[in-house]
Scaffold this motif. Structure first.
Motif, PDB file in Angstrom:
ATOM      1  N   GLY A   1       0.831  -1.198   0.000  1.00 45.12           N
ATOM      2  CA  GLY A   1       0.000   0.000   0.000  1.00 45.12           C
ATOM      3  C   GLY A   1       0.862   1.243   0.000  1.00 45.12           C
ATOM      4  O   GLY A   1       1.841   1.326   0.754  1.00 45.12           O
ATOM      5  N   THR A   2       0.514   2.210  -0.844  1.00 47.26           N
ATOM      6  CA  THR A   2       1.300   3.449  -0.926  1.00 47.26           C
ATOM      7  C   THR A   2       0.459   4.568  -1.527  1.00 47.26           C
ATOM      8  O   THR A   2      -0.588   4.324  -2.137  1.00 47.26           O
ATOM      9  N   SER A   3       0.936   5.791  -1.344  1.00 57.49           N
ATOM     10  CA  SER A   3       0.195   6.952  -1.848  1.00 57.49           C
ATOM     11  C   SER A   3       1.187   7.987  -2.362  1.00 57.49           C
ATOM     12  O   SER A   3       1.939   7.702  -3.299  1.00 57.49           O
ATOM     13  N   THR A   4       1.244   9.150  -1.729  1.00 54.98           N
ATOM     14  CA  THR A   4       2.113  10.221  -2.207  1.00 54.98           C
ATOM     15  C   THR A   4       3.576   9.774  -2.225  1.00 54.98           C
ATOM     16  O   THR A   4       4.105   9.334  -1.213  1.00 54.98           O
TER      17      THR A   4
ATOM     18  N   ASN B   1     -12.477   6.463   3.553  1.00 59.36           N
ATOM     19  CA  ASN B   1     -11.674   7.619   3.971  1.00 59.36           C
ATOM     20  C   ASN B   1     -11.179   8.412   2.762  1.00 59.36           C
ATOM     21  O   ASN B   1     -10.055   8.897   2.735  1.00 59.36           O
ATOM     22  N   GLY B   2     -12.059   8.513   1.765  1.00 58.07           N
ATOM     23  CA  GLY B   2     -11.739   9.304   0.583  1.00 58.07           C
ATOM     24  C   GLY B   2     -10.959   8.565  -0.485  1.00 58.07           C
ATOM     25  O   GLY B   2     -10.616   9.163  -1.508  1.00 58.07           O
ATOM     26  N   HIS B   3     -10.683   7.273  -0.276  1.00 59.27           N
ATOM     27  CA  HIS B   3      -9.833   6.548  -1.229  1.00 59.27           C
ATOM     28  C   HIS B   3     -10.578   5.404  -1.917  1.00 59.27           C
ATOM     29  O   HIS B   3     -11.256   4.608  -1.286  1.00 59.27           O
ATOM     30  N   ARG B   4     -10.417   5.354  -3.215  1.00 60.59           N
ATOM     31  CA  ARG B   4     -10.831   4.206  -4.026  1.00 60.59           C
ATOM     32  C   ARG B   4      -9.903   4.145  -5.222  1.00 60.59           C
ATOM     33  O   ARG B   4     -10.036   4.974  -6.110  1.00 60.59           O
ATOM     34  N   PRO B   5      -8.911   3.243  -5.226  1.00 60.30           N
ATOM     35  CA  PRO B   5      -8.769   2.069  -4.367  1.00 60.30           C
ATOM     36  C   PRO B   5      -8.309   2.412  -2.947  1.00 60.30           C
ATOM     37  O   PRO B   5      -7.681   3.445  -2.726  1.00 60.30           O
TER      38      PRO B   5
ATOM     39  N   MET C   1       3.966  -1.281   3.818  1.00 60.60           N
ATOM     40  CA  MET C   1       3.384   0.057   3.846  1.00 60.60           C
ATOM     41  C   MET C   1       4.470   1.053   3.484  1.00 60.60           C
ATOM     42  O   MET C   1       5.504   1.146   4.162  1.00 60.60           O
ATOM     43  N   MET C   2       4.215   1.816   2.428  1.00 62.59           N
ATOM     44  CA  MET C   2       5.224   2.761   1.946  1.00 62.59           C
ATOM     45  C   MET C   2       4.680   4.187   1.988  1.00 62.59           C
ATOM     46  O   MET C   2       3.561   4.435   2.405  1.00 62.59           O
ATOM     47  N   THR C   3       5.508   5.097   1.555  1.00 60.44           N
ATOM     48  CA  THR C   3       5.251   6.531   1.616  1.00 60.44           C
ATOM     49  C   THR C   3       3.808   6.912   1.271  1.00 60.44           C
ATOM     50  O   THR C   3       3.223   6.366   0.333  1.00 60.44           O
ATOM     51  N   GLY C   4       3.265   7.840   2.022  1.00 61.14           N
ATOM     52  CA  GLY C   4       1.912   8.303   1.745  1.00 61.14           C
ATOM     53  C   GLY C   4       1.356   9.104   2.895  1.00 61.14           C
ATOM     54  O   GLY C   4       1.758   8.934   4.048  1.00 61.14           O
ATOM     55  N   MET C   5       0.400   9.966   2.581  1.00 64.60           N
ATOM     56  CA  MET C   5      -0.236  10.796   3.602  1.00 64.60           C
ATOM     57  C   MET C   5      -1.463  10.079   4.164  1.00 64.60           C
ATOM     58  O   MET C   5      -2.152   9.362   3.447  1.00 64.60           O
ATOM     59  N   GLY C   6      -1.716  10.255   5.443  1.00 71.41           N
ATOM     60  CA  GLY C   6      -2.904   9.686   6.051  1.00 71.41           C
ATOM     61  C   GLY C   6      -2.634   8.345   6.700  1.00 71.41           C
ATOM     62  O   GLY C   6      -1.503   7.995   7.036  1.00 71.41           O
ATOM     63  N   ALA C   7      -3.706   7.559   6.852  1.00 71.90           N
ATOM     64  CA  ALA C   7      -3.613   6.297   7.607  1.00 71.90           C
ATOM     65  C   ALA C   7      -4.236   5.128   6.864  1.00 71.90           C
ATOM     66  O   ALA C   7      -4.501   4.092   7.479  1.00 71.90           O
ATOM     67  N   ASP C   8      -4.488   5.270   5.561  1.00 72.04           N
ATOM     68  CA  ASP C   8      -5.077   4.150   4.825  1.00 72.04           C
ATOM     69  C   ASP C   8      -4.172   2.926   4.943  1.00 72.04           C
ATOM     70  O   ASP C   8      -2.957   3.028   4.774  1.00 72.04           O
TER      71      ASP C   8
ATOM     72  N   LYS D   1      13.294   8.044   6.904  1.00 74.90           N
ATOM     73  CA  LYS D   1      14.398   8.610   6.130  1.00 74.90           C
ATOM     74  C   LYS D   1      14.091   8.684   4.636  1.00 74.90           C
ATOM     75  O   LYS D   1      14.408   9.680   3.983  1.00 74.90           O
ATOM     76  N   THR D   2      13.467   7.648   4.074  1.00 74.76           N
ATOM     77  CA  THR D   2      13.251   7.635   2.624  1.00 74.76           C
ATOM     78  C   THR D   2      11.812   7.940   2.215  1.00 74.76           C
ATOM     79  O   THR D   2      11.531   8.104   1.032  1.00 74.76           O
ATOM     80  N   SER D   3      10.882   8.008   3.180  1.00 75.34           N
ATOM     81  CA  SER D   3       9.490   8.324   2.833  1.00 75.34           C
ATOM     82  C   SER D   3       9.370   9.786   2.399  1.00 75.34           C
ATOM     83  O   SER D   3       9.858  10.685   3.084  1.00 75.34           O
ATOM     84  N   ILE D   4       8.697   9.999   1.273  1.00 75.32           N
ATOM     85  CA  ILE D   4       8.406  11.369   0.860  1.00 75.32           C
ATOM     86  C   ILE D   4       7.437  12.000   1.858  1.00 75.32           C
ATOM     87  O   ILE D   4       7.590  13.148   2.261  1.00 75.32           O
ATOM     88  N   VAL D   5       6.420  11.236   2.240  1.00 75.11           N
ATOM     89  CA  VAL D   5       5.494  11.657   3.296  1.00 75.11           C
ATOM     90  C   VAL D   5       5.392  10.510   4.297  1.00 75.11           C
ATOM     91  O   VAL D   5       4.957   9.407   3.952  1.00 75.11           O
ATOM     92  N   PHE D   6       5.792  10.751   5.520  1.00 77.39           N
ATOM     93  CA  PHE D   6       5.852   9.699   6.540  1.00 77.39           C
ATOM     94  C   PHE D   6       4.536   9.647   7.318  1.00 77.39           C
ATOM     95  O   PHE D   6       4.496   9.833   8.529  1.00 77.39           O
ATOM     96  N   GLY D   7       3.442   9.386   6.597  1.00 77.77           N
ATOM     97  CA  GLY D   7       2.141   9.283   7.225  1.00 77.77           C
ATOM     98  C   GLY D   7       1.703   7.844   7.344  1.00 77.77           C
ATOM     99  O   GLY D   7       1.581   7.297   8.442  1.00 77.77           O
TER     100      GLY D   7
END
Length: 350
Positions: free
Chosen positions: A167-170, A260-264, A285-292, A314-320
């Motif tokens: 799972g990942t996002s931003t 929570n606003g996400h599909r997928p 679980m990789m970089t992304g905003m929020g808690a999905d 260290k490597t996450s663009i967004v550590f959410g």
């Protein structure tokens, strides 16, 4: 709260004015300048040092991709691309994300979008999110294929079947480029991926990652049976679930309400996999905003037979998303993005 400074880059005077008005109406964003082309943008970045840049992909002369490459080499900072949803625009958008852009906005109706107000709130949210992100100087390792050694992996004696789910996002497209090309073509597991992305872009993402990887990478299709050594990306706008079928594992897609606003949704995918019995699961679980993904990870943990990996701060663009995953206490390993593939293989080998 300190104001976020932005440089708006677009070859259309109308679009520059529209984007500027939207951003400055927020009250917390200051557009320090606009630029009509890539050369103008590079000059103003050097002079004004804005926090964030919005950058049109389709510009004459030094286009958006060429400009982005120069920005990431010379003035690395968060860049949000503005793109059309046409096939060529989607392909260029995926390239921009893998060159270092943090995110993108799809223009509703092409290069000059009179209806840009439809994405006004999305633009404001992404600029605010970008102000909290980490952007590093681009290097060739981030954008060129990784030489994959043809090494077989040894099937674990403890488990008869494995699943990898990510799972990942931003920042995800660039992070996936550091994971999938490091997996061997004879990987003894299918890989299921949810990347937050709208319809029209995941096809290009899958094609780009396939061209760089030894494993097959494709956009998932409803009703297809999952194969080892293949990575399936949930199509934008569709939830993806994995179910047991008579002949193996089957992918099911649906358009149920966003979570929570996400599909997928990562939660939707993880929860479906948690119901599969007698299968070893490796969740990432990789970089992304929020808690999905957090609730789904808890259910995976409760189901047993799980090893879970989160990307490091260290490597996450967004550590959410990785942070909330770690807080569940379900994580077995925290890895820099370039080490995630090796960790996946370690857990599969047993």
């Amino acid at each position: 709260m300190s104001r976020i400074t932005v440089l708006v880059v677009d070859d259309s005077a109308f679009m520059r004015k529209l984007i500027t008005d939207f951003l400055e109406e927020s009250g917390f964003i200051e557009v320090v300048a606009t630029a009509r082309n890539g050369h103008d943008a590079l000059s103003k970045i050097s002079q004004l040092n804005p926090d964030i840049i919005t950058l049109d992909i389709e510009m004459p002369g030094l286009n958006g991709l060429q400009t982005l490459r120069r920005i990431m080499e010379e003035f690395p900072r968060p860049v949000i691309m503005l793109s059309s949803t046409a096939q060529e625009g989607a392909e260029h958008t995926i390239q921009s994300l893998q060159l270092g852009a943090i995110d993108f906005i799809a223009k509703p109706s092409g290069a000059i979008s009179l209806d840009l107000h439809k994405v006004r709130q999305e633009l404001l949210q992404k600029v605010q999110m970008a102000s909290h992100s980490r952007v590093r100087k681009i290097n060739k390792a981030n954008i060129e294929p990784i030489k994959q050694e043809k090494k077989s992996i040894t099937q674990s004696k403890r488990y008869g079947q494995h699943i990898v789910c990510i799972g990942t996002s931003t920042g995800g497209p660039r992070a996936l480029q550091q994971v999938l090309p490091r997996l061997p073509e004879d990987l003894e597991a299918p890989v299921f991926i949810v990347q937050h992305m709208p319809e029209g872009f995941t096809t290009s993402l899958a094609a780009r990652l396939h061209s760089l990887s030894a494993v097959n990478v494709k956009e998932a299709e409803d009703g297809e049976l999952a194969l080892n050594g293949t990575a399936y990306i949930a199509p934008g706008g569709f939830h993806m679930k994995i179910e047991k079928a008579q002949n193996g594992l089957m992918i099911k897609l649906n358009k149920e309400y966003p979570r929570n606003g996400h599909r997928p949704s990562v939660d939707t995918m993880f929860e479906s996999i948690s119901k599969l019995e007698n299968i070893h699961k490796v969740a990432v679980m990789m970089t992304g905003m929020g808690a999905d993904g957090t609730e789904g990870l808890k259910k995976l943990k409760q189901s047993g037979d799980l090893h879970a990996i989160s990307e490091s701060e260290k490597t996450s663009i967004v550590f959410g998303m990785p942070k909330t995953a770690y807080q569940t206490k379900a994580i077995d390993a925290v890895e820099d993005v370039q080490d995630i593939a090796a960790s996946i293989l370690k857990f599969i080998r047993g």
